[in-house]
Design a protein around this motif. Structure first.
Motif, PDB file in Angstrom:
ATOM      1  N   PRO A  31       0.835  -1.214   0.000  1.00  0.00           N
ATOM      2  CA  PRO A  31       0.000   0.000   0.000  1.00  0.00           C
ATOM      3  C   PRO A  31       0.866   1.259   0.000  1.00  0.00           C
ATOM      4  CG  PRO A  31      -0.083  -1.108   2.139  1.00  0.00           C
ATOM      5  CD  PRO A  31       0.710  -1.983   1.234  1.00  0.00           C
ATOM      6  N   GLY A  32       0.333   2.315  -0.582  1.00  0.00           N
ATOM      7  CA  GLY A  32       1.082   3.573  -0.624  1.00  0.00           C
ATOM      8  C   GLY A  32       2.013   3.604  -1.806  1.00  0.00           C
ATOM      9  N   GLY A  33       2.337   4.808  -2.251  1.00  0.00           N
ATOM     10  CA  GLY A  33       3.182   4.941  -3.436  1.00  0.00           C
ATOM     11  C   GLY A  33       4.302   5.928  -3.209  1.00  0.00           C
ATOM     12  N   ASP A  36       3.335   9.673  -2.196  1.00  0.00           N
ATOM     13  CA  ASP A  36       2.499   9.978  -1.037  1.00  0.00           C
ATOM     14  C   ASP A  36       3.351  10.710  -0.011  1.00  0.00           C
ATOM     15  OD1 ASP A  36       0.243   8.753  -2.028  1.00  0.00           O
ATOM     16  OD2 ASP A  36       0.859   6.778  -1.311  1.00  0.00           O
ATOM     17  N   ALA A  37       2.795  11.771   0.549  1.00  0.00           N
ATOM     18  CA  ALA A  37       3.514  12.525   1.574  1.00  0.00           C
ATOM     19  C   ALA A  37       2.501  13.116   2.540  1.00  0.00           C
ATOM     20  CB  ALA A  37       4.330  13.636   0.933  1.00  0.00           C
ATOM     21  N   GLU A  38       2.986  13.540   3.698  1.00  0.00           N
ATOM     22  CA  GLU A  38       2.082  14.119   4.701  1.00  0.00           C
ATOM     23  C   GLU A  38       1.291  15.277   4.089  1.00  0.00           C
ATOM     24  OE1 GLU A  38       3.267  14.255   8.717  1.00  0.00           O
ATOM     25  OE2 GLU A  38       1.113  14.332   8.983  1.00  0.00           O
ATOM     26  N   LEU A 266      10.841   1.490   2.183  1.00  0.00           N
ATOM     27  CA  LEU A 266       9.961   2.345   2.989  1.00  0.00           C
ATOM     28  C   LEU A 266       9.500   3.562   2.188  1.00  0.00           C
ATOM     29  CD1 LEU A 266      11.745   2.278   6.463  1.00  0.00           C
ATOM     30  CD2 LEU A 266       9.731   1.023   5.752  1.00  0.00           C
ATOM     31  N   ARG A 268       9.003   3.575  -0.932  1.00  0.00           N
ATOM     32  CA  ARG A 268       8.313   3.066  -2.126  1.00  0.00           C
ATOM     33  C   ARG A 268       8.986   3.607  -3.386  1.00  0.00           C
ATOM     34  NH1 ARG A 268       6.363   1.097   1.795  1.00  0.00           N
ATOM     35  NH2 ARG A 268       4.162   0.695   2.224  1.00  0.00           N
TER      36      ARG A 268
ATOM     37  N   GLU B 413       3.242   1.351   9.070  1.00  0.00           N
ATOM     38  CA  GLU B 413       4.445   1.913   8.451  1.00  0.00           C
ATOM     39  C   GLU B 413       4.031   3.158   7.655  1.00  0.00           C
ATOM     40  OE1 GLU B 413       6.350   1.989   4.457  1.00  0.00           O
ATOM     41  OE2 GLU B 413       4.396   1.176   4.974  1.00  0.00           O
ATOM     42  N   TRP B 414       4.942   4.111   7.497  1.00  0.00           N
ATOM     43  CA  TRP B 414       4.642   5.466   7.002  1.00  0.00           C
ATOM     44  C   TRP B 414       3.757   5.518   5.766  1.00  0.00           C
ATOM     45  CZ3 TRP B 414       3.850  10.200   7.978  1.00  0.00           C
ATOM     46  CH2 TRP B 414       4.143  11.228   7.107  1.00  0.00           C
ATOM     47  N   LYS B 415       4.177   4.851   4.684  1.00  0.00           N
ATOM     48  CA  LYS B 415       3.425   4.972   3.435  1.00  0.00           C
ATOM     49  C   LYS B 415       2.062   4.273   3.532  1.00  0.00           C
ATOM     50  CE  LYS B 415       6.514   7.059   0.665  1.00  0.00           C
ATOM     51  NZ  LYS B 415       6.316   8.135  -0.290  1.00  0.00           N
ATOM     52  N   THR B 416       2.017   3.194   4.296  1.00  0.00           N
ATOM     53  CA  THR B 416       0.745   2.499   4.486  1.00  0.00           C
ATOM     54  C   THR B 416      -0.213   3.406   5.250  1.00  0.00           C
ATOM     55  OG1 THR B 416       2.043   0.485   4.653  1.00  0.00           O
ATOM     56  CG2 THR B 416      -0.265   0.319   5.277  1.00  0.00           C
ATOM     57  N   TYR B 417       0.339   4.063   6.268  1.00  0.00           N
ATOM     58  CA  TYR B 417      -0.449   5.002   7.075  1.00  0.00           C
ATOM     59  C   TYR B 417      -0.991   6.138   6.195  1.00  0.00           C
ATOM     60  CZ  TYR B 417      -0.419   9.501   9.607  1.00  0.00           C
ATOM     61  OH  TYR B 417      -0.680  10.772  10.028  1.00  0.00           O
ATOM     62  N   LEU B 418      -0.111   6.676   5.323  1.00  0.00           N
ATOM     63  CA  LEU B 418      -0.550   7.781   4.461  1.00  0.00           C
ATOM     64  C   LEU B 418      -1.704   7.351   3.565  1.00  0.00           C
ATOM     65  CD1 LEU B 418       2.857   9.346   3.325  1.00  0.00           C
ATOM     66  CD2 LEU B 418       1.160  10.396   4.824  1.00  0.00           C
ATOM     67  N   LYS B 419      -1.592   6.120   3.049  1.00  0.00           N
ATOM     68  CA  LYS B 419      -2.642   5.601   2.174  1.00  0.00           C
ATOM     69  C   LYS B 419      -3.943   5.429   2.963  1.00  0.00           C
ATOM     70  CE  LYS B 419      -2.457   4.932  -1.896  1.00  0.00           C
ATOM     71  NZ  LYS B 419      -2.656   6.115  -2.700  1.00  0.00           N
ATOM     72  N   GLU B 422      -5.429   8.825   3.531  1.00  0.00           N
ATOM     73  CA  GLU B 422      -5.956   9.377   2.279  1.00  0.00           C
ATOM     74  C   GLU B 422      -7.293   8.721   1.918  1.00  0.00           C
ATOM     75  OE1 GLU B 422      -3.211   9.101  -1.047  1.00  0.00           O
ATOM     76  OE2 GLU B 422      -4.893   9.361  -2.417  1.00  0.00           O
ATOM     77  N   ARG B 430      -3.321  10.162  13.834  1.00  0.00           N
ATOM     78  CA  ARG B 430      -2.316  11.177  14.154  1.00  0.00           C
ATOM     79  C   ARG B 430      -2.009  12.021  12.929  1.00  0.00           C
ATOM     80  NH1 ARG B 430       2.369  13.115  12.984  1.00  0.00           N
ATOM     81  NH2 ARG B 430       2.310  11.906  11.058  1.00  0.00           N
ATOM     82  N   ALA B 431      -1.682  13.292  13.139  1.00  0.00           N
ATOM     83  CA  ALA B 431      -1.283  14.138  12.021  1.00  0.00           C
ATOM     84  C   ALA B 431      -0.431  15.279  12.541  1.00  0.00           C
ATOM     85  CB  ALA B 431      -2.509  14.696  11.300  1.00  0.00           C
TER      86      ALA B 431
END
Lengths: 309, 535
Positions: A31-33, A36-38, A266, A268, B413-419, B422, B430-431
């Motif tokens: 998941p995630g690409g 993606d960023a905060e 991490l 991606r 994990e970071w990117k999974t969390y972002l997804k 989103e 958390r943000a």
């Protein structure tokens, strides 16, 4: 033997192809690409980035395109570091990782073999006992412990060696030793057993009886036969060096490629992680192949016997 | 680096500290002999192209390599003359005219003109550049349409060059903070010839032409970036450093080892586990940051669709206990979403600790003493410092104690969390948000639309009306009043729980002069000086 070597080569390439395919698809399943960023980017910019890296194409098209580029040794552009090619990033870091690994392997071989020889010269004595004990301790110490511990002792307490960075040869001493210590311990134990087996054999006693000096027998015969387990250990040792270097490079801030193995996944950074996996796998497969070939050379009869039961 | 390794490093350092004499300064205090500053930049920068940058790691390099129309005062971050010597704004607050200095040149000796800025800004906006921060300039007339590709005529974008020394920028609305934006890294000029000649390789050391106080000498990935003084920089007489080295070290234990030995002169982000010890040293300085740590609700999911539940959770948090007792790193309890801006904006202090009111609200919502409260999860991401887990566990305990509710923690994990965030696959997440320039608009415009960076699903027409009124208002006083009103609505609806305002921490050797803590943790190196041994 030639046929066997060719078969072995063929299977190596097949394994590598499977690894490339698996890593290509697995990282894309996560998941995630890469973008993606905060602070979320606008859909238009994301679409533009996806187009730039060909990620808007169907997966099989991306795969075929990747393989086509790979055949031209093009690993693509990094998605984390715009403007940097994956092959550029890896070729910048690989010499450091390879150098570190090679130095560590040589150090481990030197200390492992010479200690084993010393130990066997004095079997059952204090030296051998202590060497074995120390080796068992070293064997169970991972780099993650040895590295900070060596910094504490040699850098912070004694002030003898740098705590990190790469500004001169002295900066490599602690990383090389931190990486080599567990390996040297394993080589010592393997060699010690192996030499003991050889020196206990009747041919050794017969040779001694003929008046040949023990050092000649050792160098000409014992070492060669005793090396077989160490050669077989070359493949797992290279794996240990590669995985160990990830920690060591982080602790000592060495510009190798170990970090990409974790960070690129991490982040991606699809191209960088796939590229790193390919390079690591190729190195591992190469050492496996080398170990097999060495074994064939050291003991052709045994290998043939195993290959043709 | 793994958590185990970090903890071990910390234990070993603590062991060392136990034996160390209680110095006033941490580690080596013998100053260096040359004018080289070595800083840890935290990680490897993604790029040295200002237009493609989107974070402080890259920004730190841009502030040394490039210079915008304005530049930041190292103490206050107020805009100072950069390439522009002066600027003025039209009566309607929308048209800004910048007058460029005549002695500003690129590091190759060619003059910097207003055309360089116009070209660089259009490049930032151009869809083909795919700059992640292109929206930074959407304030400029027609910039958004141009960036989206819906308008292709670049001459209609509100950037004009009446002559080579004058740049006129027309904005879609008044923005009194615009001179702050022109000091920010994405608006820095890039050398057109180099970009066109070398393409993506224009930032390589052999190709990079820049206009800041320093030029790039070497860039060895994951090893170091070395800058040397730009002898063609117009303010070269104020530049004291001859060389600056940026290191990309991520592991905080390693950074401290090097700092202690004097191999690093300054570092940001003091490791949490050693914070209470390090803050007693003279090397340490901390300062409030312009960012908020918060939790966002998914208001489309039960029970957080009920405003009373959201308020109850906020009122049950003892923020000062969290910041003073559990974190104790200088964070400030957040009483609103927007951090205060001294002399400009004081947000309403509505996010307070009132457990009694919290319990009543929860009972009114149908969960007296937490009975019947559904199973909900608080989502946070992994981070090297473990801060998020720490905060989540403290808040989980506070909610259990004050409201009798159990909130499960879920880490990704970071990117999974972002997804997940989103896709709004969370109950509570958390943000964090850090402002780009000192204006409440950079915080409050987050909730103008339900998508983008909002993710809570919450919007409110009255709120939107106040924020938009503020954004288009050129009167500073009434502008802030509108923001204040909007923020009151936000805190009354509580789609997000402000937890604390960030604090920035720094360790700096006694010989480093001219580096100051500020609300954005930006440290321009132009006037930094090393007090050398024997001087």
């Amino acid at each position: 033997m030639k046929k066997r070597i060719l078969l072995r080569l063929g299977s190596t390439f097949l394994v590598l192809a499977c690894i490339i395919t698996a890593s290509f698809f697995l990282i894309r399943l996560a998941p995630g690409g890469p973008f993606d960023a905060e602070r979320a980017i606008s859909p238009e910019i994301r679409a533009q980035l996806m187009r730039q890296y060909g990620l808007d194409q169907p997966l099989h098209v991306q795969y075929l395109h990747y393989i086509e580029n790979l055949l031209h040794f093009d690993l693509g552009m990094s998605m984390k570091y715009p403007g940097k090619s994956v092959s550029g990033i890896l070729s910048e870091g690989l010499p450091w990782s390879a150098g570190l690994g090679a130095f560590a392997l040589l150090t481990a071989l030197f200390f492992g073999i010479s200690m084993a020889w010393l130990g066997v010269q004095m079997p059952g004595r204090n030296l051998d006992r202590w060497l074995t004990r120390i080796s068992l301790v070293c064997l169970s110490l991972p780099g993650i412990i040895i590295a900070p511990l060596s910094v504490l002792i040699f850098s912070l307490w004694l002030g003898l060696l740098p705590a990190g960075l790469l500004e001169g040869p002295e900066h490599l001493v602690l990383p090389v030793f931190a990486l080599a210590i567990p390996l040297a311990a394993r080589i010592f134990l393997l060699m010690r057993d192996s030499i003991q087996t050889q020196t206990a054999s009747t041919w050794f006693k017969a040779a001694l009886g003929r008046g040949i000096t023990s050092s000649t027998i050792f160098l000409r015969h014992v070492l060669r036969h005793a090396m077989a387990p160490v050669a077989a250990f070359l493949a797992p040792a290279s794996a240990a060096l590669l995985t160990g270097s990830i920690v060591i490079e982080t602790v000592f801030i060495l510009p190798g490629i170990g970090r990409h193995f974790i960070q690129a996944a991490l982040n991606r950074d699809l191209t960088l992680i796939t590229g790193t996996v390919i390079v690591y796998s190729a190195i591992l497969l190469f050492f496996n192949l080398l170990a097999d070939l060495l074994l064939m050379l050291l003991d052709p009869a045994k290998t043939d016997l195993e290959a043709d039961p | 680096m793994s958590r185990g390794s970090r903890i071990l490093s910390a234990i070993l350092l603590l062991a060392w500290m136990a034996c160390a004499p209680k110095d006033e300064w941490f580690g080596v205090t013998e100053p260096p002999r040359d004018d080289t500053l070595i800083v840890n930049n935290g990680t490897e920068p993604e790029t040295l192209d200002p237009a493609l940058m989107n974070g402080n790691i890259e920004g730190n390099l841009a502030f040394s390599l490039f210079e915008g129309l304005t530049r930041f005062d190292p103490k206050t971050l107020d805009p100072l003359p950069g390439v522009a010597t002066n600027w003025h704004v039209s009566a309607d607050g929308r048209t800004w005219t910048f007058h460029l200095r005549s002695d500003a040149v690129w590091s190759d000796g060619s003059p910097i003109t207003s055309l360089d800025f116009a070209w660089s800004w259009l490049r930032l906006l151009a869809p083909t550049t795919a700059a992640r921060y292109a929206s930074f300039l959407y304030l400029v007339e027609n910039a958004e349409a141009f960036s989206m590709g819906t308008m292709t005529n670049a001459t209609r974008v509100g950037i004009r060059c009446p002559d080579s020394q004058t740049l006129v920028v027309t904005l879609v609305r008044p923005a009194p903070y615009f001179p702050f934006m022109t000091a920010f890294y994405v608006t820095m000029p890039v050398h057109r010839k180099s970009v066109e000649r070398h393409g993506q390789d224009w930032t390589n050391p052999e190709n990079l032409v820049s206009n800041g106080p320093f030029v790039l000498k070497t860039w060895q990935m994951h090893r170091k970036i070395e800058l040397i003084k730009n002898e063609r920089y117009h303010g070269r007489n104020e530049v004291h450093l001859k060389r600056v080295i940026f290191l990309p070290i991520e592991d905080t234990g390693t950074v401290l080892n090097l700092y202690r030995r004097g191999d690093i002169d300054m570092l940001n982000d003091v490791p949490l586990e050693l914070f209470s010890w390090l803050k007693t040293r003279r090397d340490y300085s901390g300062h409030p940051g312009w960012g908020v740590y918060y939790y966002k609700f998914n208001i489309n999911r039960k029970p957080f669709d009920d405003r009373r539940v959201r308020l109850a959770l906020s009122l049950a948090i003892n923020r000062s206990r969290l910041t003073d007792e559990f974190l104790a790193q200088g964070q400030i309890p957040a009483t609103a979403f927007t951090p205060p801006i001294p002399d400009r904006y004081f947000p309403p202090g509505k996010a307070i600790y009132d457990p009694q009111a919290a319990r009543k609200l929860l009972a009114d919502a149908g969960y007296p003493e937490g009975r019947g409260f559904p199973a909900v999860r608080l989502l946070y991401n992994t981070i090297a410092t473990d801060l998020h887990r720490h905060v989540a566990e403290v808040l989980q305990a506070m909610w259990k104690q004050e409201l009798g509710i159990t909130i499960q923690l879920e880490v990704q994990e970071w990117k999974t969390y972002l997804k997940s965030v989103e896709n709004r696959e969370f109950d509570l997440a958390r943000a964090g948000w850090v402002g780009d320039f000192p204006d409440p608009g950079t915080f409050l415009d987050l909730f103008l639309q339900a998508d983008g960076n909002n993710n809570t699903g919450w919007t409110d027409p009255e709120y939107t009306r106040h924020v938009e009124a503020a954004l288009f208002d050129k009167n500073p006083a009434t502008r802030m009043q509108s923001f204040h009103k909007a923020e009151l609505i936000l805190l009354d609806e509580m789609p997000v729980i402000p937890v604390f305002y960030y604090a920035f921490t720094m360790l700096k050797k006694p010989w480093v002069d001219g580096v100051f803590g500020n609300f954005q943790d930006i440290h321009p190196l132009r006037s930094v000086r090393i007090r050398k041994a024997g001087s």
